[in-house]
Design an enzyme around this catalytic site. Structure first.
Site, PDB file in Angstrom:
ATOM      1  CG  HIS A  36      50.629 -46.756 -32.521  1.00 53.42           C
ATOM      2  ND1 HIS A  36      50.999 -48.022 -32.892  1.00 53.42           N
ATOM      3  CD2 HIS A  36      49.532 -46.885 -31.738  1.00 53.42           C
ATOM      4  CE1 HIS A  36      50.160 -48.890 -32.371  1.00 53.42           C
ATOM      5  NE2 HIS A  36      49.251 -48.229 -31.667  1.00 53.42           N
ATOM      6  CG  ASP A  37      52.825 -49.670 -30.322  1.00 53.33           C
ATOM      7  OD1 ASP A  37      52.674 -48.926 -29.336  1.00 53.33           O
ATOM      8  OD2 ASP A  37      52.129 -50.682 -30.512  1.00 53.33           O
ATOM      9  CE  LYS A 122      48.897 -49.374 -28.890  1.00 53.49           C
ATOM     10  NZ  LYS A 122      49.448 -50.670 -29.307  1.00 53.49           N
TER      11      LYS A 122
END
Length: 220
Positions: A36-37, A122
């Site tokens: 994630h990110d 995202k």
């Protein structure tokens, strides 16, 4: 409103987090790994805290390596740069314009996506908001999500919560996530353990997946 520099802290130990409400077990045929990110823009905030972020990155790498060995899908979320105000929306009220184009948007070198990895653009804290992540997981027959990355109390926690609300079982990896502070990290993990998922460690994940893989091989 840019991301502030983050001071180092000690990653919480598993015994500092409440016991999981659920007794879920990871299954190699059901699990996907979420990175994630882990983009330069977000990880640059740890420039003064290498002793915090370096082991987190190493833990994610170890799970990513095993995932490749076991044919477990690896999903990267990546926010785009130079977002138009109509896309950025009220996120700008909290964080300003966000990432620039180019280096900001790239995943850090240690975790660069490999051919076959899934990349999801995202737009909000949750990896499920305004994306097709749920459909991608369904396409691959996956209903478990191993959650790693940054930041624990924002995108990681809310992705775990929305996974739960989509009937995908989230496993938040305590020592493969990082946050703004230790208190916020503990808060995120406590919420996950009590309300929407299972909080695990990298060792738990590696051991569970290896054991389950050996059991599946023996059964076949």
């Amino acid at each position: 409103m840019a991301i502030p520099k983050i001071s180092s802290y000690t990653i919480p130990a598993r015994d500092e987090i409440p016991d999981n409400t659920v007794d879920w077990e990871l299954d190699t045929s059901r699990a996907a790994l979420l990175v994630h990110d882990m983009q330069n823009y977000f990880i640059d905030a740890y420039a003064d805290a290498p002793e915090l972020i370096t082991p987190v990155v190493a833990n994610i790498r170890s799970m990513r390596t095993l995932a490749a060995e076991l044919d477990i899908p690896v999903v990267f979320t990546m926010q785009p740069g130079d977002q138009h105000p109509s896309r950025r929306g009220i996120l700008a009220d909290f964080w300003g314009p966000g990432l620039g184009a180019g280096r900001d948007t790239e995943v850090i070198d240690a975790l660069s996506p490999e051919p076959g990895d899934i990349e999801v653009t995202k737009w909000r804290y949750s990896a499920f908001q305004r994306t097709d992540l749920r459909e991608l997981l369904g396409h691959h027959g996956r209903d478990q999500l191993i959650v790693t990355g940054v930041y624990a109390h924002m995108g990681c926690m809310l992705s775990a919560a929305e996974a739960f609300m989509s009937d995908v079982s989230p496993f938040l990896v305590l020592d493969a996530t990082a946050d703004f502070s230790r208190d916020e990290h503990i808060m995120a993990a406590t919420y996950a353990a009590k309300r929407c998922g299972a909080v695990v460690t990298t060792e738990n994940v590696l051991r569970s997946l290896r054991r389950e893989s050996v059991s599946a091989g023996a059964a076949s």
